[in-house]
Design a protein around this motif. Sequence first.
Motif, mmCIF file in Angstrom:
data_model
loop_
_atom_site.group_PDB
_atom_site.id
_atom_site.type_symbol
_atom_site.label_atom_id
_atom_site.label_comp_id
_atom_site.label_asym_id
_atom_site.label_seq_id
_atom_site.Cartn_x
_atom_site.Cartn_y
_atom_site.Cartn_z
ATOM 1 N N ALA A 22 0.831 -1.203 0.000
ATOM 2 C CA ALA A 22 0.000 0.000 0.000
ATOM 3 C C ALA A 22 0.866 1.252 0.000
ATOM 4 O O ALA A 22 0.577 2.225 -0.707
ATOM 5 N N GLN A 23 1.948 1.208 0.780
ATOM 6 C CA GLN A 23 2.852 2.355 0.830
ATOM 7 C C GLN A 23 3.551 2.550 -0.513
ATOM 8 O O GLN A 23 3.689 3.681 -0.985
ATOM 9 N N ASP A 26 1.082 4.063 -2.923
ATOM 10 C CA ASP A 26 0.893 5.483 -2.625
ATOM 11 C C ASP A 26 2.065 6.317 -3.135
ATOM 12 O O ASP A 26 1.866 7.363 -3.760
ATOM 13 N N GLN A 27 3.289 5.846 -2.901
ATOM 14 C CA GLN A 27 4.472 6.585 -3.361
ATOM 15 C C GLN A 27 4.515 6.660 -4.880
ATOM 16 O O GLN A 27 4.818 7.716 -5.446
ATOM 17 N N GLN A 30 1.721 9.077 -6.055
ATOM 18 C CA GLN A 30 2.050 10.471 -5.731
ATOM 19 C C GLN A 30 3.107 11.009 -6.688
ATOM 20 O O GLN A 30 3.006 12.142 -7.174
ATOM 21 N N ARG A 78 -6.557 12.953 -6.040
ATOM 22 C CA ARG A 78 -5.749 12.950 -4.812
ATOM 23 C C ARG A 78 -6.641 13.066 -3.571
ATOM 24 O O ARG A 78 -6.415 12.376 -2.566
ATOM 25 N N ARG A 81 -8.443 9.746 -2.915
ATOM 26 C CA ARG A 81 -7.523 8.745 -2.370
ATOM 27 C C ARG A 81 -7.205 9.065 -0.906
ATOM 28 O O ARG A 81 -7.119 8.169 -0.083
ATOM 29 N N ALA A 82 -7.028 10.346 -0.599
ATOM 30 C CA ALA A 82 -6.711 10.746 0.780
ATOM 31 C C ALA A 82 -7.889 10.476 1.718
ATOM 32 O O ALA A 82 -7.691 10.161 2.897
ATOM 33 N N PRO A 87 -6.137 1.353 0.859
ATOM 34 C CA PRO A 87 -5.375 1.683 -0.348
ATOM 35 C C PRO A 87 -6.281 1.647 -1.581
ATOM 36 O O PRO A 87 -7.166 0.795 -1.691
#
Length: 131
Positions: A22-23, A26-27, A30, A78, A81-82, A87
């Motif tokens: 998930a991280q 996200d990276q 982004q 964005r 997603r936030a 995720p």
Amino acid sequence: MDSSLPPPPAQPPGPDPDAEPAQLLDQLLQSLFDDFCFWFQRGLVLLELTPDHLLPAAEQQSLRLKLEEALQAIAATRALRAACTTPMAVDMDAMAPWHRLMMRVWNLSSMLRIAGVALPPDGRGDTEPQA
């Protein structure tokens, strides 16, 4: 079994197996969104320098509107997603028009360079694609 023994100490929970993917997602997203926003904003700057003989005013206005709409769509994506607690990926079909629009900005940059229009630095070390 002897019930007089205390229960074994609780083990701390192990790492969440879904956290790392998930991280990474996200990276990745982004970074991709940052790149799209950079090039769309750069496209707006380039349009200010574009003479009508290279790109007629009506086409400039159309491209400007598409760039502004894309920037708004990325901001909305964005925000969605936030707001999600889990995720969330973004469909490739949703990003394909952004990619095509980014390529139009690169083509505009190339046209301007070929025409001898002095372009301002891009703020990233002038890494714009060359013709």
